[in-house]
Design an enzyme around this catalytic site. Structure first.
Site, short mmCIF file in Angstrom:
data_model
loop_
_atom_site.label_atom_id
_atom_site.label_comp_id
_atom_site.label_asym_id
_atom_site.label_seq_id
_atom_site.Cartn_x
_atom_site.Cartn_y
_atom_site.Cartn_z
N CYS A 190 11.19 21.18 6.90
CA CYS A 190 11.87 19.86 7.72
C CYS A 190 11.07 18.45 8.07
CB CYS A 190 12.69 20.06 9.49
SG CYS A 190 11.42 21.16 9.32
N GLU B 170 15.19 20.52 17.57
CA GLU B 170 14.17 20.56 16.07
C GLU B 170 15.74 20.18 15.25
OE1 GLU B 170 11.39 20.11 16.55
OE2 GLU B 170 10.41 20.94 18.17
P1 NAD Z 1 23.01 25.30 8.74
O1 NAD Z 1 23.22 24.20 9.26
O2 NAD Z 1 24.77 26.52 9.04
O3 NAD Z 1 22.59 26.71 9.39
C1 NAD Z 1 20.44 25.84 9.97
C2 NAD Z 1 20.61 27.37 10.49
O4 NAD Z 1 21.65 27.25 12.28
C3 NAD Z 1 20.94 28.81 10.28
O5 NAD Z 1 19.42 29.27 10.78
C4 NAD Z 1 22.14 29.12 11.06
O6 NAD Z 1 22.10 30.70 11.17
C5 NAD Z 1 22.16 28.07 12.17
N1 NAD Z 1 23.14 28.01 12.98
C6 NAD Z 1 24.85 27.29 12.09
N2 NAD Z 1 25.29 27.19 13.04
C7 NAD Z 1 25.79 27.68 13.86
C8 NAD Z 1 25.97 27.97 15.07
N3 NAD Z 1 27.10 27.34 15.65
N4 NAD Z 1 25.12 28.16 16.58
C9 NAD Z 1 24.11 29.03 16.05
N5 NAD Z 1 23.37 28.58 15.23
C10 NAD Z 1 24.12 27.47 13.97
O7 NAD Z 1 23.07 25.60 7.47
P2 NAD Z 1 22.05 26.46 6.38
O8 NAD Z 1 23.01 26.57 4.60
O9 NAD Z 1 21.77 27.65 6.80
O10 NAD Z 1 20.97 24.94 6.08
C11 NAD Z 1 21.93 24.11 5.24
C12 NAD Z 1 21.12 22.44 5.65
O11 NAD Z 1 20.30 23.07 7.88
C13 NAD Z 1 20.18 22.23 5.24
O12 NAD Z 1 20.29 21.19 4.49
C14 NAD Z 1 18.65 21.84 6.88
O13 NAD Z 1 19.64 20.07 6.69
C15 NAD Z 1 18.69 22.26 8.13
N6 NAD Z 1 18.17 23.04 7.92
C16 NAD Z 1 16.65 22.45 8.99
C17 NAD Z 1 16.10 23.32 9.33
C18 NAD Z 1 14.68 23.06 10.33
O14 NAD Z 1 13.71 23.95 10.14
N7 NAD Z 1 15.60 22.13 11.02
C19 NAD Z 1 15.95 25.14 9.00
C20 NAD Z 1 16.96 25.33 8.43
C21 NAD Z 1 18.17 24.47 7.64
#
Ligand code: NAD
Length: 477
Positions: free
Chosen positions: A285, A251
């Protein structure tokens, strides 16, 4: 009412795990920026222990009867309802969104757990037609232990989704919820334990995300990856899962287009879409992001949008009357400032907002930008914040082309009173979900998921359960 925030821990093999010299992560209240808890982070030995327990939990839970699985899900739904106020407060404290929103999230989980408590009784197989004396049967079995990663934007709803369908299917789950919102995930999990779920069937670990995911996904014990988060991280995790051909449900990000045609009543549309845009400070999202508005209603739409955005009461999500809380972490307002500055430099018009509010916490003003060139970063990168982008278009073809321009395809919205368009548009839009003259985009019984870079597979609905099952055909001579 005094705000209490619980002590934090992991849940490994039915035990609370904390301390022991483990590194910790400081959990902050986004409304104040103050640290409210210290979260223990997993060491490799913790992850190995969780993997071993998940294998054992799977061997046990895969044989649990439909009635037993349903009783756990139904019991947890009842407990969530009973604990709604406490759980909603915890979620608001660590994530920031308003209490009204976190109460809805609790009830989303209640609905989902109840739905899967029913669905588990409908895990049918089939018997094929064969000559006398022969038989062939098709059965559906749980895929195996699931490694599930849930982000911080729906601190209750995301963990609920990661747990409900696998538990119904007979899988075990190792959940890594977001380090920023751990207490919400633990509260959901506690309802499942208190309803009778064995501690090795669902576990919670926290840690350095890349370290946890690479360790869990390298293990042959894990048979499925379930991830919600950004497209970039999703792609990296899929590569890890591919090494062992693990099943995946992804997702990922979106950039929700909203097509608004000349034939609508502008106020009706604005009354629906403006609150929907700014719920959870836009960190959703399926948020409506690119407003693709036809000439005839464009000026009134921009004006009305900005008026409504300016009237939104922003504040601490725990306070009565607040309509939008802070952003969830310090990274989001920084990203907003960067994206908005770039959009204005590219020629976009700032209709309202565009700045942080106050000097404590992570507040950002509801923002409306109009006439933003497609080359601006914000027209291509998911803003994930309280920013509406409104652009003018003349024809339906141009509007559809803009909706489909990006590699994302999660949620799309369309507003039109034209009966022909209502019939023909759904087939023209590259999206996993479409809301036509509504802002409703999900439901416990409705498959939730995207296409293209927004991912694949579904959560919720019968499809969410099917995503946790493998099919076996037995031919008997
Ligand atoms: P991010 O992309 O680093 O993190 C998003 C989520 O993924 C967090 O919960 C983080 O703990 C997890 N994550 C990150 N790297 C991971 C890895 N290597 N293995 C497992 N989990 C990992 O960045 P962020 O600053 O938290 O969010 C930035 C962007 O992420 C947002 O701008 C948005 O585009 C996206 N996001 C999407 C959703 C969604 O519901 N689809 C939710 C949160 C963030």
């Amino acid at each position: 009412m005094a705000q209490t925030y619980p002590a934090l821990h992991m849940m490994i093999d039915g035990e609370r795990v904390a301390g022991g010299g483990r590194r910790t992560f400081a959990v902050r209240n986004p409304a104040t920026g103050a640290t409210i808890g210290e979260l223990p982070l997993a060491e490799v030995a913790d992850l190995d222990r969780a993997l071993e327990a998940a294998a054992r939990g799977f061997a046990r839970w895969r044989t649990a009867s439909a009635a037993e699985r349903a009783a756990v899900l139904e019991g947890a739904a009842r407990l969530l309802e009973e604990r709604k106020e406490d759980i909603a407060r915890i979620a608001t404290l660590e994530q920031g969104k308003t209490l009204a929103e976190t109460r809805i999230e609790v009830m989303m989980n209640v609905g989902l757990f109840r739905f899967y408590a029913g669905e588990v009784h409908r895990l049918y197989g089939r018997v094929l037609v064969r000559p006398a004396g022969q038989r062939a049967t098709v059965t559906h079995e749980p895929v195996g232990p699931v490694a599930a990663f849930a982000p911080w934007n729906f601190p209750l709803g995301n963990p609920g989704r990661k747990l409900a369908a696998p538990i119904a299917a007979g899988c075990s789950v190792i959940l890594k919820a977001a380090e920023e919102t751990p207490a919400s995930a633990l509260a959901v999990l506690q309802c499942l334990y208190d309803a009778g779920l064995p501690g090795d069937v669902a576990q919670a670990v926290f840690g350095e995300p890349a370290q946890v995911s690479s360790h869990l996904l390298a293990s042959p014990i894990i048979r499925k990856l379930s991830f919600t988060g950004s497209t970039e991280v999703g792609k990296a995790l899929m590569k890890l899962a591919a090494e062992d051909l693990k099943r995946t449900t992804m997702e990922l990000g979106g950039h929700g287009p909203v097509l608004v045609f000349d034939d609508v009543d502008v106020d009706t549309v604005l009354d629906a879409v403006v609150p929907h845009k700014f719920r959870n400070a836009g960190q959703v999202c399926v948020a409506p992001t690119r407003f693709i508005v036809q000439d005839g209603v464009y000026d009134r739409f921009v004006r009305g949008f900005a008026e409504r955005a300016k009237a939104i009461r922003v504040g601490d999500g725990l306070e009565a009357g607040v309509q939008m809380g802070p952003m969830a972490n310090a990274r989001r307002p920084e990203a907003m400032e960067r994206l908005i500055a770039d959009a204005v430099a590219a020629g976009g018009t700032l209709e309202c907002g565009g700045t942080r509010i106050g000097n404590q916490g992570f507040f950002f003003a509801p923002t409306v930008l109009s006439g933003v060139p497609l080359s601006a970063e914000i027209m291509n990168e998911e803003p994930f914040g309280p920013v509406a982008l409104i652009n003018r278009y003349a024809t339906e073809d141009d509007m559809v082309a803009e909706a489909n321009r990006l590699p994302y395809g999660l949620a799309a919205y369309c507003w039109t009173r034209d009966a022909r368009r209502q019939k023909t548009l759904p087939a023209r839009l590259e999206t996993g979900m479409l809301a036509l003259n509504t802002t409703t985009i999900g439901g416990a019984d409705a498959p939730f998921g995207g296409v293209k870079w927004s991912g694949h597979g579904h959560e919720d609905g019968p499809e969410g359960l099917a995503a946790c099952l493998v099919t076996k055909t037995v031919h008997e001579g």
